[in-house]
Design a protein around this motif. Sequence first.
Motif, mmCIF file in Angstrom:
data_model
loop_
_atom_site.group_PDB
_atom_site.id
_atom_site.type_symbol
_atom_site.label_atom_id
_atom_site.label_comp_id
_atom_site.label_asym_id
_atom_site.label_seq_id
_atom_site.Cartn_x
_atom_site.Cartn_y
_atom_site.Cartn_z
ATOM 1 N N LEU A 93 38.864 -18.736 35.222
ATOM 2 C CA LEU A 93 37.983 -18.537 34.077
ATOM 3 C C LEU A 93 37.008 -17.403 34.356
ATOM 4 N N SER A 94 36.677 -16.669 33.317
ATOM 5 C CA SER A 94 35.670 -15.627 33.446
ATOM 6 C C SER A 94 34.275 -16.237 33.420
ATOM 7 N N LYS A 95 33.280 -15.465 33.809
ATOM 8 C CA LYS A 95 31.907 -15.967 33.815
ATOM 9 C C LYS A 95 31.423 -16.288 32.411
ATOM 10 N N HIS A 96 31.851 -15.500 31.429
ATOM 11 C CA HIS A 96 31.448 -15.776 30.053
ATOM 12 C C HIS A 96 32.039 -17.102 29.565
ATOM 13 N N GLN A 97 33.275 -17.376 29.915
ATOM 14 C CA GLN A 97 33.883 -18.642 29.520
ATOM 15 C C GLN A 97 33.179 -19.831 30.172
ATOM 16 N N LYS A 98 32.816 -19.693 31.444
ATOM 17 C CA LYS A 98 32.088 -20.763 32.126
ATOM 18 C C LYS A 98 30.722 -20.992 31.485
ATOM 19 N N LEU A 99 30.035 -19.902 31.130
ATOM 20 C CA LEU A 99 28.706 -20.031 30.522
ATOM 21 C C LEU A 99 28.799 -20.655 29.137
ATOM 22 N N TRP A 100 29.760 -20.224 28.327
ATOM 23 C CA TRP A 100 29.916 -20.811 27.007
ATOM 24 C C TRP A 100 30.379 -22.264 27.090
ATOM 25 N N TYR A 101 31.149 -22.584 28.111
ATOM 26 C CA TYR A 101 31.531 -23.980 28.321
ATOM 27 C C TYR A 101 30.284 -24.834 28.560
ATOM 28 N N VAL A 106 27.065 -29.129 27.465
ATOM 29 C CA VAL A 106 25.741 -29.641 27.832
ATOM 30 C C VAL A 106 24.711 -29.315 26.755
ATOM 31 N N GLY A 107 24.670 -28.038 26.334
ATOM 32 C CA GLY A 107 23.683 -27.642 25.333
ATOM 33 C C GLY A 107 23.902 -28.309 23.992
ATOM 34 N N GLY A 108 25.145 -28.440 23.557
ATOM 35 C CA GLY A 108 25.403 -29.098 22.281
ATOM 36 C C GLY A 108 24.998 -30.554 22.278
ATOM 37 N N THR A 162 36.378 -27.636 22.496
ATOM 38 C CA THR A 162 35.777 -26.585 23.325
ATOM 39 C C THR A 162 36.841 -25.758 24.035
ATOM 40 N N GLU A 163 37.867 -26.413 24.556
ATOM 41 C CA GLU A 163 38.947 -25.694 25.234
ATOM 42 C C GLU A 163 39.679 -24.762 24.267
ATOM 43 N N ARG A 164 39.897 -25.208 23.036
ATOM 44 C CA ARG A 164 40.614 -24.376 22.074
ATOM 45 C C ARG A 164 39.774 -23.168 21.655
ATOM 46 N N ILE A 165 38.455 -23.373 21.466
ATOM 47 C CA ILE A 165 37.590 -22.266 21.043
ATOM 48 C C ILE A 165 37.472 -21.216 22.144
#
Length: 299
Positions: A93-101, A106-108, A162-165
């Motif tokens: 995974l890229s860093k952006h994908q990890k951050l959005w995950y 957690v944030g949602g 989340t995985e699909r998005i």
Amino acid sequence: GNEKNVNPVLRISQLDALELNKALEQLVWSQFTSCFHGFKPGVLAHFEPEVKAFLCLVLWKFTIYSKNATVGQAILNIQYKNNLSQTEKYQPLSKHQKLWYLIFTVGGRWLEERCYDLFSNRQQQSFCKIKSYISFGSGLLKLCGIVNFLIFLQKGTFATLTERILGIRSVFCKPQSVRQIGFEYMNRELLWHGFAEFLIYLLPFINVQKLKHKICSWCLPIAGLSNSENTLAVHCRECSLCGEWPTMPHTIGCPHVFCYYCIKSNFLFDMYFTCPKCGSEVHDLQPLKYKIEMTELRV
């Protein structure tokens, strides 16, 4: 890692990983709250969403961010793959994908819990509109989650929305062997449950109290008792059931004395109750008629 082949993950394995993640979060939260048992009740009530978000952030740091897999996935030999890459080889995974995950999971969850607390007691028109928008968005996300789950059951990819998005896919780290289920444990459980049900059915038919008194009468037989006042004075010093000084002493027709509540409760429980000392049946429950002075009992 970039040269590894991609192995598709079974649907049941992906669902098992999700359940293991939920169990881990509940375990961490229960262990954390047990540290505050000695504090004033309700200490964590005002900050519960923030504390849960912090614990999930720590778990995210040591799982998704470090190993590209959750704890449940690591147990089942599963990792996340960057499905947006053009190659069929494994791509982390890229860093952006990890951050959005982190933001989506957690944030949602934190936003949903905290917004409910913020707008629950507000009566202004603007706050009511924001609350309605948030409720509509939450309901829409749940509906999308149901649709995504139905698609997952059909195609076997992207178990969560989340995985699909984010375009992240679960893959096996190594080729998965054939999943075998052993029935030895199930057989033991069935036998044990059957034996437990048999005991539950059988035990109410056994008069444990009467059996106990019968064994005591065999182990401590008493014979040759006289009916004199001296012998009665000796036996009046203790109840034949509880062994304490008799309260409201009563007799059942034998030389022994019982507390009223001891003999009454046992006789109500078992109408065929017998004296544990001599084995006499209850003929008539009568208060003690003999007048014995206290000075005589203290000898």
